[in-house]
Design a protein around this motif. Structure first.
Motif, PDB file in Angstrom:
ATOM      1  N   GLY A 194       0.833  -1.170  -0.108  1.00  0.00           N
ATOM      2  CA  GLY A 194       0.055   0.053   0.141  1.00  0.00           C
ATOM      3  C   GLY A 194       0.838   1.345   0.059  1.00  0.00           C
ATOM      4  N   THR A 195       0.415   2.215  -0.770  1.00  0.00           N
ATOM      5  CA  THR A 195       1.254   3.416  -0.789  1.00  0.00           C
ATOM      6  C   THR A 195       1.199   4.207   0.500  1.00  0.00           C
ATOM      7  OG1 THR A 195      -0.952   4.780  -1.535  1.00  0.00           O
ATOM      8  CG2 THR A 195       0.801   3.913  -3.162  1.00  0.00           C
ATOM      9  N   GLY A 196       0.551   3.816   1.475  1.00  0.00           N
ATOM     10  CA  GLY A 196       0.633   4.592   2.921  1.00  0.00           C
ATOM     11  C   GLY A 196       1.252   3.620   4.061  1.00  0.00           C
ATOM     12  N   ASP A 197       1.727   2.549   3.404  1.00  0.00           N
ATOM     13  CA  ASP A 197       2.659   1.748   4.400  1.00  0.00           C
ATOM     14  C   ASP A 197       4.000   2.228   4.724  1.00  0.00           C
ATOM     15  OD1 ASP A 197       4.011  -0.865   5.144  1.00  0.00           O
ATOM     16  OD2 ASP A 197       2.027  -1.615   4.729  1.00  0.00           O
ATOM     17  N   PHE A 198       4.266   1.997   5.811  1.00  0.00           N
ATOM     18  CA  PHE A 198       5.857   2.265   6.265  1.00  0.00           C
ATOM     19  C   PHE A 198       6.778   1.511   5.548  1.00  0.00           C
ATOM     20  CE2 PHE A 198       4.281  -0.185   9.713  1.00  0.00           C
ATOM     21  CZ  PHE A 198       4.858  -1.215   9.888  1.00  0.00           C
ATOM     22  N   PHE A 199       6.501   0.425   4.784  1.00  0.00           N
ATOM     23  CA  PHE A 199       7.336  -0.424   3.950  1.00  0.00           C
ATOM     24  C   PHE A 199       7.053  -0.031   2.474  1.00  0.00           C
ATOM     25  CE2 PHE A 199       7.379  -4.019   7.028  1.00  0.00           C
ATOM     26  CZ  PHE A 199       8.562  -3.624   7.803  1.00  0.00           C
ATOM     27  N   TYR A 200       6.608   0.687   2.059  1.00  0.00           N
ATOM     28  CA  TYR A 200       6.182   1.288   0.859  1.00  0.00           C
ATOM     29  C   TYR A 200       7.456   1.550  -0.071  1.00  0.00           C
ATOM     30  CZ  TYR A 200       4.696   3.817  -3.619  1.00  0.00           C
ATOM     31  OH  TYR A 200       4.498   4.364  -4.657  1.00  0.00           O
ATOM     32  N   ALA A 201       8.300   2.600   0.358  1.00  0.00           N
ATOM     33  CA  ALA A 201       9.447   2.989  -0.253  1.00  0.00           C
ATOM     34  C   ALA A 201      10.369   1.833  -0.551  1.00  0.00           C
ATOM     35  CB  ALA A 201      10.384   3.937   0.486  1.00  0.00           C
ATOM     36  N   ASP A 202      10.529   0.860   0.544  1.00  0.00           N
ATOM     37  CA  ASP A 202      11.305  -0.293   0.345  1.00  0.00           C
ATOM     38  C   ASP A 202      10.897  -1.074  -0.881  1.00  0.00           C
ATOM     39  OD1 ASP A 202      12.672   0.581   2.487  1.00  0.00           O
ATOM     40  OD2 ASP A 202      11.580  -0.722   3.757  1.00  0.00           O
ATOM     41  N   ASN A 203       9.471  -1.590  -0.804  1.00  0.00           N
ATOM     42  CA  ASN A 203       8.774  -2.310  -2.031  1.00  0.00           C
ATOM     43  C   ASN A 203       9.253  -1.615  -3.316  1.00  0.00           C
ATOM     44  OD1 ASN A 203       7.146  -4.746  -0.940  1.00  0.00           O
ATOM     45  ND2 ASN A 203       7.351  -3.359   0.645  1.00  0.00           N
ATOM     46  N   LYS A 204       8.929  -0.349  -3.483  1.00  0.00           N
ATOM     47  CA  LYS A 204       8.889   0.365  -4.741  1.00  0.00           C
ATOM     48  C   LYS A 204      10.271   0.301  -5.067  1.00  0.00           C
ATOM     49  CE  LYS A 204       7.154   3.513  -7.533  1.00  0.00           C
ATOM     50  NZ  LYS A 204       6.065   3.565  -8.332  1.00  0.00           N
ATOM     51  N   ARG A 205      11.200   0.260  -4.099  1.00  0.00           N
ATOM     52  CA  ARG A 205      12.763   0.283  -4.570  1.00  0.00           C
ATOM     53  C   ARG A 205      12.965  -1.200  -5.224  1.00  0.00           C
ATOM     54  NH1 ARG A 205      14.364   2.263  -0.412  1.00  0.00           N
ATOM     55  NH2 ARG A 205      15.170   0.377   0.670  1.00  0.00           N
ATOM     56  N   LEU A 206      12.425  -2.162  -4.383  1.00  0.00           N
ATOM     57  CA  LEU A 206      12.787  -3.658  -4.958  1.00  0.00           C
ATOM     58  C   LEU A 206      12.021  -3.692  -6.353  1.00  0.00           C
ATOM     59  CD1 LEU A 206      13.285  -6.410  -4.795  1.00  0.00           C
ATOM     60  CD2 LEU A 206      11.091  -6.972  -3.563  1.00  0.00           C
ATOM     61  N   HIS A 207      10.890  -3.145  -6.668  1.00  0.00           N
ATOM     62  CA  HIS A 207      10.274  -3.291  -7.918  1.00  0.00           C
ATOM     63  C   HIS A 207      11.168  -2.491  -8.945  1.00  0.00           C
ATOM     64  CE1 HIS A 207       7.346  -2.509 -11.102  1.00  0.00           C
ATOM     65  NE2 HIS A 207       7.436  -0.974 -11.007  1.00  0.00           N
ATOM     66  N   GLU A 208      11.801  -1.452  -8.786  1.00  0.00           N
ATOM     67  CA  GLU A 208      12.502  -0.640  -9.504  1.00  0.00           C
ATOM     68  C   GLU A 208      13.892  -1.346  -9.742  1.00  0.00           C
ATOM     69  OE1 GLU A 208      13.038   3.021  -7.499  1.00  0.00           O
ATOM     70  OE2 GLU A 208      11.016   3.698  -8.369  1.00  0.00           O
ATOM     71  N   LYS A 209      14.536  -2.028  -8.668  1.00  0.00           N
ATOM     72  CA  LYS A 209      15.704  -2.846  -9.212  1.00  0.00           C
ATOM     73  C   LYS A 209      15.358  -4.213 -10.018  1.00  0.00           C
ATOM     74  CE  LYS A 209      19.584  -4.853  -6.578  1.00  0.00           C
ATOM     75  NZ  LYS A 209      20.090  -4.806  -5.052  1.00  0.00           N
ATOM     76  N   LEU A 210      14.059  -4.636 -10.025  1.00  0.00           N
ATOM     77  CA  LEU A 210      13.527  -5.964 -10.692  1.00  0.00           C
ATOM     78  C   LEU A 210      13.509  -5.293 -12.189  1.00  0.00           C
ATOM     79  CD1 LEU A 210      11.092  -7.408  -8.262  1.00  0.00           C
ATOM     80  CD2 LEU A 210      13.354  -8.360  -8.987  1.00  0.00           C
ATOM     81  N   LEU A 211      13.138  -4.193 -12.322  1.00  0.00           N
ATOM     82  CA  LEU A 211      12.764  -3.318 -13.768  1.00  0.00           C
ATOM     83  C   LEU A 211      14.178  -3.256 -14.408  1.00  0.00           C
ATOM     84  CD1 LEU A 211      10.157  -1.011 -13.080  1.00  0.00           C
ATOM     85  CD2 LEU A 211       9.816  -2.948 -14.188  1.00  0.00           C
ATOM     86  N   GLU A 212      15.277  -2.536 -13.382  1.00  0.00           N
ATOM     87  CA  GLU A 212      16.478  -2.570 -14.046  1.00  0.00           C
ATOM     88  C   GLU A 212      17.136  -3.730 -14.522  1.00  0.00           C
ATOM     89  OE1 GLU A 212      18.700  -0.696 -10.855  1.00  0.00           O
ATOM     90  OE2 GLU A 212      17.643   1.222 -10.956  1.00  0.00           O
ATOM     91  N   ARG A 213      17.066  -4.933 -13.905  1.00  0.00           N
ATOM     92  CA  ARG A 213      17.595  -6.287 -14.116  1.00  0.00           C
ATOM     93  C   ARG A 213      16.533  -7.028 -15.120  1.00  0.00           C
ATOM     94  NH1 ARG A 213      21.144  -7.489  -9.610  1.00  0.00           N
ATOM     95  NH2 ARG A 213      21.939  -5.748  -8.927  1.00  0.00           N
ATOM     96  N   LYS A 214      15.619  -6.408 -15.595  1.00  0.00           N
ATOM     97  CA  LYS A 214      14.891  -6.947 -16.383  1.00  0.00           C
ATOM     98  C   LYS A 214      14.426  -8.289 -15.901  1.00  0.00           C
ATOM     99  CE  LYS A 214      16.349  -4.552 -20.437  1.00  0.00           C
ATOM    100  NZ  LYS A 214      17.152  -3.659 -20.112  1.00  0.00           N
TER     101      LYS A 214
END
Length: 279
Positions: A220-240
């Motif tokens: 969820g976008t209001g979760d205190f873990f949101y930034a960490d999950n977003k960063r994981l998503h972006e890293k996965l995108l970078e690695r394809k």
């Protein structure tokens, strides 16, 4: 009461009793962990008709968060029994200890929850129940600490889990060096920084390059873990690295997880069906 009403009442009663008799069953499975030399309770939900036929079933493992136990998911999502019936699956809810983080602790040999869940528990469930003994028919997810655990175990055990997900997962434990008992499992960050680096999901994406794992990250976008999950998503995108990413309004609470599990079970079931010919 006239005869017509009595007949109607009896039919409704018979239907209700038939539903109760055929509905999913909730067991408490006690598994002895040789790795930790203790007995551990787990909830196992078998679907409607399990006892009346000989078919084998796909299995979904649900991991609880910090402070929870094997009964936590039944409180978070009371409809689990109905979901077992709806999707014709076996659901397993392990007791992962209140603060295990589902790790094999590098500093405490009495904590081996990666070994317990991915090896000992899966083996015990496969021995006792009619499961499809194939990674392609086995899923894992969880919330909070359990979200970390689900991806952590799936990334490290491809032979066990074919599909995985997390909801509100603590996918990067490094920023929380003083919280939720993590130092008890890994040691202090100052003394053992390598333990924290090697056991954060966000740092394990290299393990799934060119591997067959279907997985979803949900927060969820209001979760205190949101930034960490977003960063994981972006890293996965970078690695394809193929994955499914979900973000929507919501906080770190059971309301969010109750909603997530409905969609994740559908996600898992679609995966199971697409792999039926290989099971």
């Amino acid at each position: 009461m006239d005869m017509g009403k009595k007949t109607c009442y009896l039919l409704v009663l018979i239907f209700h009793l038939s539903f109760v008799l055929l509905a999913s069953n909730v067991d408490t499975l006690i598994v002895h962990s040789k790795a930790m030399n203790k007995d551990i309770k787990n909830v196992v939900i078998t679907p409607d008709g399990y006892e009346k036929n000989t078919e084998s079933f796909s299995t979904v493992y649900l991991l609880h968060g910090a402070g929870g136990d094997h009964k936590a998911w039944l409180k978070v999502a009371p409809k689990l029994k109905a979901y077992a019936d709806q999707y014709n699956i076996i659901i397993v809810c392990p007791n992962g200890h209140v603060k295990s983080w589902y790790l094999d602790s590098p500093i405490d040999p009495s904590f081996k929850y990666e070994t317990y869940v991915s090896k000992e528990l899966v083996s015990a469930v496969d021995d006792k129940y009619r499961t499809i003994k194939n990674a392609k028919a086995r899923a894992i997810t969880g919330y909070s600490m359990g979200g970390h655990g689900a991806l952590y175990l799936a990334f490290k055990n491809f032979d066990v889990w074919g599909v995985a997900a997390s909801m509100s997962g603590g996918v990067d434990i490094r920023p929380y060096a003083l919280k939720w008992g993590i130092p008890d499992r890994l040691g202090s960050f100052a003394e053992y920084p390598e333990h924290w680096e090697k056991n954060s999901v966000v740092n394990l994406v290299h393990l799934i390059s060119n591997k067959e794992l279907t997985f979803q990250v949900d927060c969820g976008t209001g979760d205190f873990f949101y930034a960490d999950n977003k960063r994981l998503h972006e890293k996965l995108l970078e690695r394809k690295i193929p994955h499914e990413y979900v973000e929507r309004p919501g906080k770190h609470n059971p309301e969010y997880w109750r909603n997530s599990i409905k969609y994740q079970l559908l996600f898992f079931t679609d995966f199971f069906k697409s792999n039926e010919t290989n099971n």
